[in-house]
Scaffold this motif. Sequence first.
Motif, mmCIF file in Angstrom:
data_model
loop_
_atom_site.group_PDB
_atom_site.id
_atom_site.type_symbol
_atom_site.label_atom_id
_atom_site.label_comp_id
_atom_site.label_asym_id
_atom_site.label_seq_id
_atom_site.Cartn_x
_atom_site.Cartn_y
_atom_site.Cartn_z
ATOM 1 N N GLY A 75 39.765 38.288 41.507
ATOM 2 C CA GLY A 75 39.252 38.534 42.854
ATOM 3 C C GLY A 75 39.957 39.707 43.513
ATOM 4 O O GLY A 75 39.324 40.599 44.087
ATOM 5 N N VAL A 76 41.264 39.709 43.425
ATOM 6 C CA VAL A 76 42.050 40.777 44.047
ATOM 7 C C VAL A 76 41.668 42.132 43.457
ATOM 8 O O VAL A 76 41.464 43.121 44.175
ATOM 9 C CB VAL A 76 43.560 40.508 43.870
ATOM 10 C CG1 VAL A 76 44.374 41.723 44.280
ATOM 11 C CG2 VAL A 76 43.979 39.281 44.665
ATOM 12 N N LEU A 77 41.534 42.163 42.153
ATOM 13 C CA LEU A 77 41.203 43.431 41.501
ATOM 14 C C LEU A 77 39.776 43.858 41.852
ATOM 15 O O LEU A 77 39.511 45.037 42.090
ATOM 16 C CB LEU A 77 41.353 43.318 39.979
ATOM 17 C CG LEU A 77 42.744 42.977 39.444
ATOM 18 C CD1 LEU A 77 42.736 42.965 37.916
ATOM 19 C CD2 LEU A 77 43.790 43.976 39.929
ATOM 20 N N ALA A 78 38.884 42.884 41.882
ATOM 21 C CA ALA A 78 37.473 43.203 42.133
ATOM 22 C C ALA A 78 37.299 43.872 43.489
ATOM 23 O O ALA A 78 36.466 44.764 43.657
ATOM 24 C CB ALA A 78 36.629 41.944 42.044
ATOM 25 N N GLU A 79 38.119 43.467 44.450
ATOM 26 C CA GLU A 79 38.025 44.086 45.777
ATOM 27 C C GLU A 79 38.192 45.596 45.725
ATOM 28 O O GLU A 79 37.688 46.327 46.556
ATOM 29 C CB GLU A 79 39.103 43.514 46.692
ATOM 30 C CG GLU A 79 38.638 42.320 47.487
ATOM 31 C CD GLU A 79 39.786 41.735 48.271
ATOM 32 O OE1 GLU A 79 40.595 42.530 48.812
ATOM 33 O OE2 GLU A 79 39.887 40.496 48.301
ATOM 34 N N LYS A 80 38.973 46.054 44.762
ATOM 35 C CA LYS A 80 39.185 47.500 44.631
ATOM 36 C C LYS A 80 38.376 48.073 43.476
ATOM 37 O O LYS A 80 38.685 49.142 42.950
ATOM 38 C CB LYS A 80 40.672 47.789 44.394
ATOM 39 C CG LYS A 80 41.576 47.320 45.503
ATOM 40 C CD LYS A 80 41.452 48.216 46.727
ATOM 41 C CE LYS A 80 42.305 47.659 47.857
ATOM 42 N NZ LYS A 80 42.134 48.415 49.109
ATOM 43 N N GLY A 81 37.385 47.318 43.063
ATOM 44 C CA GLY A 81 36.525 47.826 41.993
ATOM 45 C C GLY A 81 37.230 47.893 40.647
ATOM 46 O O GLY A 81 36.873 48.703 39.789
ATOM 47 N N GLN A 82 38.250 47.045 40.476
ATOM 48 C CA GLN A 82 38.952 47.074 39.195
ATOM 49 C C GLN A 82 38.870 45.713 38.510
ATOM 50 O O GLN A 82 38.374 44.735 39.074
ATOM 51 C CB GLN A 82 40.414 47.501 39.421
ATOM 52 C CG GLN A 82 40.478 48.920 39.996
ATOM 53 C CD GLN A 82 41.889 49.472 40.129
ATOM 54 O OE1 GLN A 82 42.863 48.733 40.047
ATOM 55 N NE2 GLN A 82 41.985 50.764 40.349
ATOM 56 N N CYS A 83 39.368 45.686 37.291
ATOM 57 C CA CYS A 83 39.314 44.437 36.529
ATOM 58 C C CYS A 83 40.406 44.450 35.463
ATOM 59 O O CYS A 83 41.113 45.441 35.299
ATOM 60 C CB CYS A 83 37.946 44.289 35.872
ATOM 61 S SG CYS A 83 37.609 45.569 34.661
ATOM 62 N N LEU A 84 40.526 43.326 34.766
ATOM 63 C CA LEU A 84 41.443 43.276 33.635
ATOM 64 C C LEU A 84 40.711 43.840 32.420
ATOM 65 O O LEU A 84 39.654 43.340 32.048
ATOM 66 C CB LEU A 84 41.866 41.828 33.361
ATOM 67 C CG LEU A 84 42.824 41.225 34.382
ATOM 68 C CD1 LEU A 84 42.954 39.720 34.158
ATOM 69 C CD2 LEU A 84 44.190 41.890 34.287
ATOM 70 N N GLY A 85 41.282 44.864 31.821
ATOM 71 C CA GLY A 85 40.581 45.551 30.734
ATOM 72 C C GLY A 85 40.335 44.673 29.527
ATOM 73 O O GLY A 85 39.357 44.860 28.806
ATOM 74 N N PHE A 86 41.211 43.686 29.315
ATOM 75 C CA PHE A 86 41.057 42.904 28.077
ATOM 76 C C PHE A 86 40.111 41.724 28.250
ATOM 77 O O PHE A 86 39.918 40.935 27.345
ATOM 78 C CB PHE A 86 42.406 42.489 27.521
ATOM 79 C CG PHE A 86 43.300 41.720 28.464
ATOM 80 C CD1 PHE A 86 43.916 42.335 29.539
ATOM 81 C CD2 PHE A 86 43.551 40.370 28.246
ATOM 82 C CE1 PHE A 86 44.748 41.617 30.392
ATOM 83 C CE2 PHE A 86 44.387 39.650 29.095
ATOM 84 C CZ PHE A 86 44.981 40.287 30.174
ATOM 85 N N GLU A 87 39.540 41.604 29.439
ATOM 86 C CA GLU A 87 38.450 40.676 29.691
ATOM 87 C C GLU A 87 38.766 39.229 29.292
ATOM 88 O O GLU A 87 37.988 38.601 28.571
ATOM 89 C CB GLU A 87 37.207 41.163 28.917
ATOM 90 C CG GLU A 87 35.897 40.679 29.476
ATOM 91 C CD GLU A 87 34.687 41.224 28.681
ATOM 92 O OE1 GLU A 87 34.888 41.870 27.639
ATOM 93 O OE2 GLU A 87 33.564 41.016 29.132
ATOM 94 N N PRO A 88 39.895 38.701 29.765
ATOM 95 C CA PRO A 88 40.201 37.322 29.365
ATOM 96 C C PRO A 88 39.220 36.358 30.018
ATOM 97 O O PRO A 88 38.821 36.542 31.165
ATOM 98 C CB PRO A 88 41.611 37.109 29.906
ATOM 99 C CG PRO A 88 41.727 38.058 31.052
ATOM 100 C CD PRO A 88 40.889 39.247 30.698
#
Lengths: 380, 494, 419
Positions: A75-88
């Motif tokens: 959620g925190v990352l999504a707010e800035k248009g980011q994500c976890l690259g390894f897609e857990p």
Amino acid sequence: MQILKPDTEEQVVEAIRDAKAPLSVEGQGTKQGFGHPVEVDTVLRLAGLSGVTMYEPDEMVFTAKAGTPLAEIEGVLAEKGQCLGFEPGEIGKLWNEGGSGGTIGGTVAAAIAGPRRFAAGAARDHLLGFTAVNGRGERFKAGGRVVKNVTGYDLPKLAAGSFGTLFAITEVTLRALPRAQAATVLALEGKEPAAALRILRAVAASPFEPSGLIHLATGGTPRTLIRLEGHSEGVAARAAELSKTIAKDARRLEADEGARLFRAAADLHTLFDPETTLWRASVPPARAHDMTTRVQPVAWFADAAGGILWLAFRNASDPAALHAAARDLGGHATLVRKGPAQTDDVFPPLDTATLALTSRVKAAFDPARRLNPGRMYKDV
Amino acid sequence: MRMPDLDPSVLARRAALIDALRRLVPDGVVAEDDALVAYDSDALTAYRQKPLAVVLPRSADEVSAVLRFCSSNNVKIVPRGAGTSLSGGALPLGDGVLLGLSRMNKILDVDLENRCAVVQPGVTNLGITRAVEANGFYYAPDPSSQIACTIGGNVAENSGGIHCLKYGLTTNNLLGVELALLDGTRVRFGGKALDAGGLDLLGLVTGSEGLLGVVTEVTVRLRPKPPSAKALLVAFPSIEAAGQCVADVIAEGIVPAAMEIMDRFAVDAVEAYCAPGYPREAAAILIAELDGMEVEVEGAAREVERIARANGALACEGSASDADRERIWLGRKAAFAAAGRIAPDMLCMDGTIPRRALPRVLTRIGEMSKEFGLPVANVFHAGDGNLHPLIMFDVMKDGDLDRAEKFGAAILTLCVEVGGVLTGEHGVGVEKRDLMPLMFSEIDLAQQQAVKCAFDPQSLLNPGKVFPSLSACVEGGAMHVHQGRLPFANLPRL
Amino acid sequence: MRTNFTPAQLEDPQLAAAEKQLRACVHCGICTATCPTYTLLGDELDGPRGRIQLIQHMLETDAVPSAKVVTHIDRCLSCLACVSACPSGVNYPRLIDKAREHIERKAQRPWARRLLRKALGQVLPHRELLRPLLMLGRIGAPFAALLPEALRAPARLAARLPKAERGTPIAKVSRPSGTPVGRVALHVGCVQEVVAPRITRAAVRVLVRHGFEVTTVEGDGCCGALNHHLGQAAEAHTHAKALVADIAKHEDDGKPFDAIVTTASGCGAVVRDIGFQLNDERGAAVGARTRDIADLLRGVPLKTGRAHRFTRVAYHAACSLTHGMKQAAAAPQILRTLGFDVVEPRDTQCCGSAGVYNVLEPAIADRLQQRKAATLMETQPKYIATGNIGCLAQIAAAVQLPVVHTIELIDWATGGPKP
Ligand SMILES: Cc1cc2nc3c(=O)[nH]c(=O)nc-3n(C[C@H](O)[C@H](O)[C@H](O)COP(=O)(O)OP(=O)(O)OC[C@H]3O[C@@H](n4cnc5c(N)ncnc54)[C@H](O)[C@@H]3O)c2cc1C
Ligand code: SF4
Ligand code: SF4
């Protein structure tokens, strides 16, 4: 059963330092079914260490306490248009349907990664640094917060996939990646496994930069999926070219459907019947088909163009046979979700020298075997 | 620089040890005094030391035999690939065997179906690409020394390169290694499969600088060659603007294959050396390379140009052909050589910092250059904040080397202060060994040393590197050595 | 790198020049990968960077080098691949030349080796001695195994060289029909003139055909390159001085040659440096004007016929031409312009000829020769062409195809006989 729930790192230090007997280390405990059961009286639950303590979107890096829920991080990352690259994915639900999605510490410690690892790397490739408390009750840190770092041993690599057997991770620093501006999923339906895997390998060897290459044979018509991500123009061009060449007659899925399928491939629990025994095998991609024909799962799903296989069995499968099959083909297999009362090797058996080394590495962090003893290997 | 005490019992047995080694590796031992000079350093020539002997095995079995022998005779071992380390990782020890892997230079298996190659440790980095390029593949990590450095050395240093921004460092491109342990046993971590089973010991030994074992075989991942590539050459009125442009490009989700910045000093140096035609009015230039399918490359190039202009770029030029692209890279690639024409000697630093600290760090480096009275050229892997300040000096001038090293240490201290690290790709070696406490507490270091003890209980593998002090291995780990006790003997400076 | 010479030592201009190169070397090791002996043997002692350090130590201490060190220095082919590779511009010949001289002066090689080196230095540069030896050698070659070790090598040498040929006499000065477009001196070498006199004849024809006035020069019959590479400085200087004098003699009329042209790049590379070797101005003036024939012809519009078109030629770039004279591109470019189908082998390293190297270090030379021959044949050529007599002989001994000098193909394409 005593459960210790530290809220601070100091409390973790104390808990381990003062422990009279071995501890079971966990986050929210969602993946306790993964690995051998740890026979202890005391659980050290790290879920209380929670919260993102540093996030610099510009630098694409964040630090979070180990017990922070995976969903919160996303959620925190999504707010800035980011994500976890390894897609857990939230694979904790494999063991308790409807439960929570687990913590970031547990995700890293169990080396969970989804289909994007094919392009972006696994948890190990994204963990830049961490803080942990070792079995002597000493707090230490390793790595840093920048991507390029060769200062000292690369302990973050070791932390990813260590299942709490070496140290209790208290804080992790990970890279974040910008979310792809556009994604397209191409689907081929009803392909024979050999043909499907061959196509996926051909795409993997092509310059089309796929970010997910999976084949789902988990019920219904088998589906072979190719995900392309990036800027919309490029994605469209790559998709067009691919459907003209390697993936002839591929259908472009609706955005939602593509996203849903890849989400399922990361989460796993919706793909497989909860009653099944689940294995994860990694063999050289060109041997994936040999593996599935040899061990005959009831349902399976190939990730990373066959580099990773998730294999489901109706009955308690024969672990020795699975380990042997994977080894013969140049890889290894891990029992992820076991049937009741199954006690055989969960992790791939190691040769004597590697097992001895593994024990010595364990001892380097946890000489008294206080942390998750036996979770990975009997005497480790 | 203090190194471990010479072991008098080893020196006393020198002749017998050499005889025995000659039996283990016939025709592969160098022990003549005036021949050993050729092995007295790697590419960091500030430190020199002739080894007890050089042993050049031809097979993994010979490596094992030598290790077993050294272990039972308590002789230290320093592994060496091509000797291009810039941190003194392969600096010999006077009472140790220098184990050169350069003869083990065969490509064992190219497996295109599984997109990997299995090679001996002495194969050069570029040698791998050469062996597979006709089939449209390559090995991605590309240190500037790639023509010469060995894959074994790359594994030991976890080497990077210009294209690591997109494709990762060595560790992200390995599938497996075979490692000979001190007692001669060989273990395999990983293989042709995507994952290694058990603990990630493959990840642990990558970047371990020859302290944990000797790499005797490597399985690398191969990648399909991108069908097209384009380089952009952008001129900026300030380093800050260039740095901001890099940050903005990455934040937009564009992943260039490479993004390199050079400051004006570096631009002037390469213009004088090989005249690549860089804009001279710029305070900094940025070279960004985009690769992939042509439409996509063109699209991304337009985006980068837009972002560059928004950051005040003075000029932006895209390569029109491969020859043109090579011309744009020419200057960047010649930066070391060009700096070498300005001063006879050079130290290449290698800290990594958070990108946002770039302006501050560069300004400070500029000031320090004046304080230390030594010129510095800045070239760096801007995409991942990896700085390579090139400190220029003259080793024949009294005190110059000393000042250069102090300057270097000051730069690295600054890198750590702003949240960065001592080394991004060159390794700690001896060069940055004594700076380790800047980043790590005593416990952090003791923990790492305990890992070393798990692999090397006798502390015979490359001792004196990476860790500022030696610590004895006791049951279950390393004994902590307390502050101020440095059990290293002084290494004479030549 | 740091060096440690006394001021007295540095008064020797050649040592001073060597010191400058030692300072320039940063020990990066980039050169090692391009060195044929390092890639074959994998020992730093057999690579340029290692040799540079051996040399530095030897020169600084002025000591007698150990047999081990001599072996590794002797294994250097002087192919100069390392020079092309070096980003720091280290002029390696300044070091290896000095080292060879030093060894020649100080070290005691085994007597057989000394004898062989001496013999090579004495015989090869003299056509009148070489010719009968070759005859003898060819007759004797089958019995070489019966000879004592020391004499086997010369026998091997003889067996390795093509048989002696007699060329038609050439005029001292050959003039074109019209006004000359240029006036050049054509250097006639020693070994080449005995084993492949056709090369010089082809060169004269091509030059005259394209309007050059050609004067042959030969000094005392050798430019000194052979002795030079053997570390026999005095002999080398004698030959070199004679050549410079010969050229000067023809320039006494006040009309300097536009160029001194060589057809053997092994000679050309050394003649180019003759000024430094002799430490004299006239030599330097000769060196500065010395050009390989391909380099000279690159700027000349060639009159081409048709018969040769599309003939596949595998071009072996001689090291002395590529790395020594820095003329990698000229010959293949001309051949392509003329319409030949030019291919180049995968193996771009030295063929192992390297002057008399194949006689002195046959084991290494043979491996390089075989590799080169194999990669040349892979390209399925009709001819193999090269620009240096040493390479020509070395490759010819390993293949069943005609191996020719580039100028012979140019001659054919512009109206001369088919080689
Ligand atoms: C001009 C120049 C440019 C460079 N550019 C880059 C760059 O762009 N990026 C970069 O990352 N580095 C760069 N380097 C540094 C260097 O090339 C790398 O660190 C390289 O990986 C070293 O490889 P090597 O074979 O020369 O190893 P060596 O220098 O011989 O050894 C390096 C370390 O590895 C250990 N080692 C070597 N082989 C083995 C083995 N088989 N098993 C166990 N340990 C072993 C040694 O003990 C030592 O600690 C550059 C160096 C130079 C001189
Ligand atoms: S001249 Fe040739 S053989 Fe000699 S060191 Fe240089 S590259 Fe090696
Ligand atoms: S490439 Fe040049 S500077 Fe580097 S070691 Fe070789 S000679 Fe020295």
